[in-house]
Design an enzyme around this catalytic site. Structure first.
Site, PDB file in Angstrom:
ATOM      1  N   SER A   7       1.770  58.756  46.043  1.00 55.79           N
ATOM      2  CA  SER A   7       1.378  59.993  45.364  1.00 55.79           C
ATOM      3  C   SER A   7       1.907  61.252  46.050  1.00 55.79           C
ATOM      4  CB  SER A   7      -0.147  60.076  45.272  1.00 55.79           C
ATOM      5  OG  SER A   7      -0.722  60.146  46.558  1.00 55.79           O
ATOM      6  N   LYS A  64      -9.180  64.390  44.698  1.00 55.22           N
ATOM      7  CA  LYS A  64      -8.107  65.310  45.072  1.00 55.22           C
ATOM      8  C   LYS A  64      -8.360  66.721  44.533  1.00 55.22           C
ATOM      9  CE  LYS A  64      -4.549  61.740  45.465  1.00 55.22           C
ATOM     10  NZ  LYS A  64      -3.289  61.180  44.927  1.00 55.22           N
TER      11      LYS A  64
END
Length: 825
Positions: free
Chosen positions: A686, A729
């Site tokens: 990611s 996140k």
């Protein structure tokens, strides 16, 4: 002083009497006595004042301290005091010699001491051939007795062999038989016919000889085994030998135990197979000796079968509203878990036949997996039992040992069901991912039958060797990771993942559960204590780094203990308020620091977003470009997957060199160094867009916006692929003051899991190509000149969906109102 009256006969005399305890003095017998009772001492004094004669008779009960005439035998012995010695403690040591038999006619005095009128009893002694034969038989029998009983001195045997008079012989032998009971001795004393007395003495000696021979037989049997054994073994064998000779008592007790077992079997509702098995074992047990080892094994087996809850069940509660309130009372959030339990109760309320579900809670430590199982038991009205599987490596722990092994026991499943006493508990198999395997078998494979609803109705434990129905048990398993659970076992369970707590969830859990609990444990009930929200956030950010709340509760407990110390010193009347600035005073220097965004736009520095077991955080990517030969250096404790993402990012930048204004062979003249600060392991794809942005910024010398963070996987063609952990996140970006986040377009569906309050305060740009990322992240005066006209872009502003062409859309598929919690306390 008593004098003879006219009523006294020449054969009857007035004598002081001495009651004896546990001893009979026969004629011709010298005996040593210790006298301590006042009456007895007075009688001795009177005898010494006369002609030293005294009447010696035994008490019927030796425990009687103050005997009455009814407590004393009427037949005794007239004896003479040979010697009398007064001891320092007040007692009298006296040596007496028996002379003649006598009977008490009446008591003349009983107050100060006993004085009796006693008449002598004549000895009926005949001397025919039969008596002579009887004398010889008694003497030879006594000789055998002396050889068997080592307590009799050999000198006694010699003196007996020299006596020919029947009466004196019988009295001498009777006086030297230590094993004859007091009643039998008294009977011998009362027999006047010497012949009859010898016959009775012969009978008693024969009985004693038989007992002594058995004892000798026991001793010889045990002695043969002494060479192999120790003293304890000898004693046990001797007991067994005695029991084997005597038998009786233990057999009666064994029969009563068998009757008790059969009564239990009648009352217990067992399966047809178990009923037949137990009856067969009882029949086998009846044929065994109660002290045999096999009897103990069979008895233990029967006890285990009868102790199990074959048909005992607790009544379940089907009140959905009550169950929901209990779950909400014990845990904050956990929506998926609670919905699943309520669904189960609803179906059960309608059908009453649903088999227990098998749930698997997967999540990091401290998120409430075990405590949730307890709440499920409380809400459904079932009993709760827990079995920890951490470190279990023996299949027998699950299925038990076969009865052929010494000390065999059923498996832990059966043991815990016996312990809880119910056939439908909530059974928690804790740490199912921590099992291991070795040469003793694979416990995970043994659980395949237990956790399969189609098979566990006939679970067969090796020890019981019977089918036991586990279908009504509600099994719940917990694990930290799915990777430690074998795929066949994982396939049998309904997986419910519990993610780590967000900051909002930890804040709510601390205020609703942890602080009140710590106040109670620290004795602060009734004390005015206010831990402010900023103080709790400070503890969360700077003193804990975890997915759960265990350390948070530990740190809050530290604050409460410090406050308790203040209460002891200052009293309970004051108000205690803990602000954020006070936390270091209570807990010391902060242990952790939060990742923070840079204040100014920097070249080669990009804010990425990461997620771990401890939650989300900012992950900065730094890139430095120096003259060289085209090397790519990647540092920061990275795993292989992240290293490959960096190589893919550099390849994309090389493919877009002309659009970025770079020379075609720039990579041959420069070395690129990609670094991620903080010495913690990092992995996952990611960070691909983050590294690509930092490399592009470093090569073009164009700064990256400091208020932008991003996440996404990059391909060689520049496509942005979806990632996981979006909720954590975005919460980390919001916590660190980031107002714009770039994320993959395919992750739009995951925005439903994000609290609306976060969405309202951030701008979210959904991208599907790396060009869109660079357009938003780099500080460009004219993005169109570098990347061409802008395509249709989706983004969220203040929680609503916008497009570049249409403006605001009426119904954004964003997060539901309020916060979406994901785990419990």
């Amino acid at each position: 002083m008593f004098f003879k009256t006219d009523k006294d006969t020449p054969d009857a005399r007035s004598l002081p009497a001495l009651p004896l305890r546990d001893i009979i003095v026969f004629p011709h017998m010298v005996s040593q006595l210790f006298v301590g009772r006042e009456k007895s001492i007075a009688a001795l004094d009177d005898a010494m004042g006369r002609d030293k004669e005294i009447f010696l008779a035994a008490q019927k009960n030796a425990k009687t301290n103050d005997p009455t005439p009814d407590d004393i035998y009427t037949v005794g012995t007239i004896g003479v005091v040979v010697q009398l010695l007064r001891l320092a403690d007040g007692t009298v040591k006296v040596l007496v010699e028996g002379r003649r038999r006598a009977r008490i006619k009446r008591y003349l005095e009983t107050q100060s001491y006993f004085v009796v009128e006693a008449e002598e009893l004549p000895d009926d002694a005949t001397s025919d051939v039969e008596v002579q034969a009887l004398v010889r038989s008694v003497q030879s029998t006594f000789e055998v007795y002396v050889k068997l009983n080592k307590k009799v001195q050999p000198e006694v045997l010699m003196s007996v062999q020299s006596i020919d008079e029947p009466s004196r012989l019988s009295d001498t032998i009777a006086a030297n038989l230590p094993t004859i009971k007091l009643g039998d001795r008294q009977g011998l004393l009362e027999l006047l016919d010497a012949k009859v007395r010898l016959e009775r003495l012969y009978e008693l000696m024969q009985a004693e000889i038989e007992i002594l021979q058995v004892e000798k037989k026991i001793r010889s049997r045990v002695k043969k085994q002494m060479e192999k054994t120790q003293k304890e073994y000898y004693l046990n064998e001797q007991m067994q030998a005695i029991q084997k000779e005597l038998g009786g008592g233990e057999r009666d007790e064994f029969k009563s135990e068998l009757a008790e077992i059969e009564e239990k079997l009648k009352k217990k509702k067992l399966s047809e197979e178990a009923q037949g098995k137990v009856q067969k074992e009882i029949k086998k047990l009846k044929m065994m000796h109660p002290t045999s080892a096999e009897a103990t094994v069979v008895r233990n087996y029967i006890d285990w079968v009868l102790a199990l809850p074959w048909d005992e069940k607790t009544e379940e509660r089907y009140d959905i509203e009550e169950a929901q309130s209990i779950l909400d009372e014990d845990h904050h959030g956990l929506k998926k878990c609670k919905e699943r339990i309520i669904e189960y109760l609803a179906v059960q309320a309608l059908t009453r036949t649903l088999k227990g579900p098998i749930l698997c809670f997967v999540g990091p430590p401290g998120v409430g997996k075990t405590s949730l199982a307890r709440s499920i038991a409380r809400s459904t009205g079932r009993k709760f039992v827990r079995l920890s599987l951490g470190g279990v490596r023996d299949e027998a722990e699950i299925r038990g040992h076969r009865r052929t092994y010494i000390g065999a026991l059923p498996g832990k499943l059966v043991q815990n069901l016996k312990k809880v006493g119910s056939n439908n508990p909530v059974f928690l198999l804790d740490e199912i991912d921590k099992m291991s395997t070795d040469f003793r078998g694979d416990p995970a494979s043994a659980l395949l039958e237990v956790l399969d609803p189609e098979q566990n109705s006939t679970f067969n434990d090796h020890y019981l060797d019977l089918d036991y129905d586990l279908s009504d048990v509600m099994f719940i398993t917990t694990a930290n990771t799915l990777s430690g659970i074998p795929i066949p076992l994982r396939d049998r369970m309904e997986i419910i993942e519990l993610s780590g707590y967000t900051e909002y969830e930890k804040l709510n859990i601390a205020r609703r559960y942890l602080i009140p609990r710590q106040q109670k444990e620290c004795g602060l009930t009734g004390v005015s204590l206010d831990v402010t929200e900023p103080a709790i956030r400070t503890v969360i950010h700077h003193y804990t780094k975890e997915a759960g709340v265990r350390n948070l509760e530990r740190e809050l407990g530290g604050i409460c203990r410090k406050v308790a110390l203040q209460v002891v010193k200052e009293g309970r009347e004051g108000h205690f308020r803990v602000e954020a600035s006070d936390v270091p005073k209570y807990l010391g220097v902060p242990k952790y620091r939060l990742g923070k965004k840079e204040e100014a736009d920097e070249v080669g520095l990009t804010h990425g977003l990461s997620v771990s077991a401890y939650g989300g955080d900012i992950l900065d990517s730094e890139v430095s470009v120096v003259p060289g030969s085209g090397k790519l250096v990647i540092t920061g404790l990275l795993e292989k997957g992240m290293t490959e993402s960096a190589q893919a990012a550099l390849s994309y930048i090389r493919s877009r060199a002309s659009e970025l204004g770079l020379e075609k062979d720039f990579y041959q003249k420069l070395d690129v160094h990609v670094h991620f600060p903080e010495f913690v392991p990092k992995d996952g794809p990611s960070a691909g867009v983050t590294m690509a942005t930092s490399i592009a910024s470093a090569l073009t010398r164009i700064p990256v916006r400091s208020n932008v963070a991003m996440t996404g996987e990059i391909t060689l063609r520049g496509r942005v692929m979806p990632i996981g952990g979006l909720r954590e996140k975005l919460l980390a970006a919001h916590r660190n003051g980031i107002d714009t986040v770039l994320l993959p377009k395919e992750n739009r569906k995951d925005l439903r899991e994000v609290p609306r309050r976060v969405l309202k305060q951030m701008r979210l740009v959904l991208v599907d190509h790396m060009d869109d990322v660079l357009r938003e992240a780099l500080v460009l005066e004219d993005p169109t000149a570098m990347f061409g006209p802008r395509k249709l872009t989706l983004e969220y502003r203040q929680g609503e969906l916008f497009t570049e062409e249409r403006g605001s859309l009426p119904k954004p598929p964003a997060a539901p109102p309020g916060e979406q919690p994901g785990a419990g306390a």
